[in-house]
Design a protein around this motif. Structure first.
Motif, PDB file in Angstrom:
ATOM      1  N   GLU A 238       0.801  -1.222   0.000  1.00  0.00           N
ATOM      2  CA  GLU A 238       0.000   0.000   0.000  1.00  0.00           C
ATOM      3  C   GLU A 238       0.834   1.273   0.000  1.00  0.00           C
ATOM      4  O   GLU A 238       0.301   2.355   0.262  1.00  0.00           O
ATOM      5  CB  GLU A 238      -0.976  -0.010   1.189  1.00  0.00           C
ATOM      6  CG  GLU A 238      -2.052  -1.066   1.052  1.00  0.00           C
ATOM      7  CD  GLU A 238      -3.186  -0.897   2.051  1.00  0.00           C
ATOM      8  OE1 GLU A 238      -3.288   0.179   2.678  1.00  0.00           O
ATOM      9  OE2 GLU A 238      -3.977  -1.843   2.194  1.00  0.00           O
TER      10      GLU A 238
ATOM     11  N   LEU B  39      -0.666   3.931  -2.020  1.00  0.00           N
ATOM     12  CA  LEU B  39      -1.818   4.640  -1.449  1.00  0.00           C
ATOM     13  C   LEU B  39      -1.385   5.628  -0.375  1.00  0.00           C
ATOM     14  O   LEU B  39      -1.958   6.713  -0.251  1.00  0.00           O
ATOM     15  CB  LEU B  39      -2.816   3.638  -0.842  1.00  0.00           C
ATOM     16  CG  LEU B  39      -3.776   2.923  -1.783  1.00  0.00           C
ATOM     17  CD1 LEU B  39      -4.625   1.933  -0.997  1.00  0.00           C
ATOM     18  CD2 LEU B  39      -4.681   3.917  -2.505  1.00  0.00           C
TER      19      LEU B  39
ATOM     20  N   CYS C 209      -9.947   3.126   0.954  1.00  0.00           N
ATOM     21  CA  CYS C 209      -8.751   2.297   1.039  1.00  0.00           C
ATOM     22  C   CYS C 209      -9.094   0.994   1.766  1.00  0.00           C
ATOM     23  O   CYS C 209     -10.048   0.947   2.559  1.00  0.00           O
ATOM     24  CB  CYS C 209      -7.611   3.042   1.727  1.00  0.00           C
ATOM     25  SG  CYS C 209      -8.029   3.907   3.240  1.00  0.00           S
TER      26      CYS C 209
END
Length: 296
Positions: free
Chosen positions: A68, A71, A199
């Protein structure tokens, strides 16, 4: 450009929002540390004149397999900061105009099919409305851009992207195409309406957002790369102007000029959106950044 750029109102406001300091909840100490950390990185970017490719090469090195990282970088405002830096450098060089750039995000996949004409992006069944998009790619003087290739990708109605769908239900390159445009620079495509997304629950980004007192939601949006011989490549996306998170995107992807309002009628929605490119001053400006991207 000097480090004073980091003290401008736009950047300081970005830091307050990205760290959660302007929010009521969250961990005060973590908010302060996050703000100082991100501001320090921003100063390093300016101080050492770090370019976009160098920035993403560093992120790729630090990522080291953390799923991630792509992100977290936009979530803390760094990807949007790179857009602000590139805008400021353009202004210093006397370059202006064109469709605003904005964040790429981590979900592009190389090798999407190349199609022509009225393209259908959606390969899989999806019980939702149909999106129709039309427009034209022009240059700085309004001239049609010849030989343009328009990369398009977006989520499905569940907010999942093909190749990254946790359900494993989507076929390869669903809602992903590269549109080869004619000499008039016009494009048109249709697909099943994308949804905004959050997310991944309880993942690193979600945990960080909760500790900062922030949400982790994105509005419905469509991503684009635009490339053409002799013109600067463009990385951008549109957010749907009627989405509740249109102006509160946790990834800071929303920019003025990139918020079209869909014309919704029955089970369909129409968006007309034109892209204006800047001419390339050097061959390197026709390339995309050296960011690591997924392969099919």
């Amino acid at each position: 450009m000097t480090e004073d750029f980091v003290q401008t109102e736009a950047v300081q406001t970005l830091l307050d929002k990205a760290s959660g300091i302007s929010e009521d909840g969250g961990n005060d100490r973590l908010q302060t540390i996050t703000r100082d950390l991100v501001e320090g990185i921003m100063k390093i970017i300016v101080r050492h004149d770090i370019n976009e490719s160098e920035f993403w090469q560093a992120i790729g090195f630090l990522q080291g397999g953390a799923d991630e990282y792509g992100l977290i970088v936009p979530a803390v405002g760094l990807e949007h900061f790179m857009d602000l830096v590139m805008d400021a450098r353009d202004a210093e060089a006397g370059k202006s105009g064109g469709t605003p750039r904005t964040i790429e995000g981590p979900l592009y996949v190389e090798g999407a099919p190349i199609v022509e004409g009225d393209a259908n992006l959606t390969s899989d069944p999806d019980d939702t409305d149909t999106l129709y998009m039309t427009g034209q790619v022009t240059g700085p003087d309004g001239e049609p851009v010849k030989g343009a290739l328009l990369h398009v990708w977006h989520a499905n109605s569940k907010g999942f992207y093909s190749h990254f769908d946790p359900t494993g239900e989507q076929t390869p390159f669903n809602n992903r195409r590269r549109l080869k445009l004619g000499d008039d620079g016009r494009y048109q495509f249709h697909s099943k309406m994308p949804a905004g997304y959050a997310c991944p629950p309880d993942g690193p980004t979600d945990q960080l957002m909760k500790m900062l007192g922030r949400h982790g939601n994105r509005p419905a949006h469509v991503h684009f790369f635009v490339e053409a011989p002799g013109y600067r490549t463009l990385t951008t996306q549109i957010n749907f102007g009627d989405d509740p998170f249109a102006k509160d995107d946790f990834a800071f992807g929303t920019r003025e000029g990139l918020l079209p309002m869909p014309n919704r009628q029955g089970d369909s929605a129409m968006i007309a959106f034109d892209f204006q490119l800047q001419r390339a001053a050097a061959p390197s400006e026709t390339d995309f950044s050296a960011r690591q991207r997924a392969h099919a």
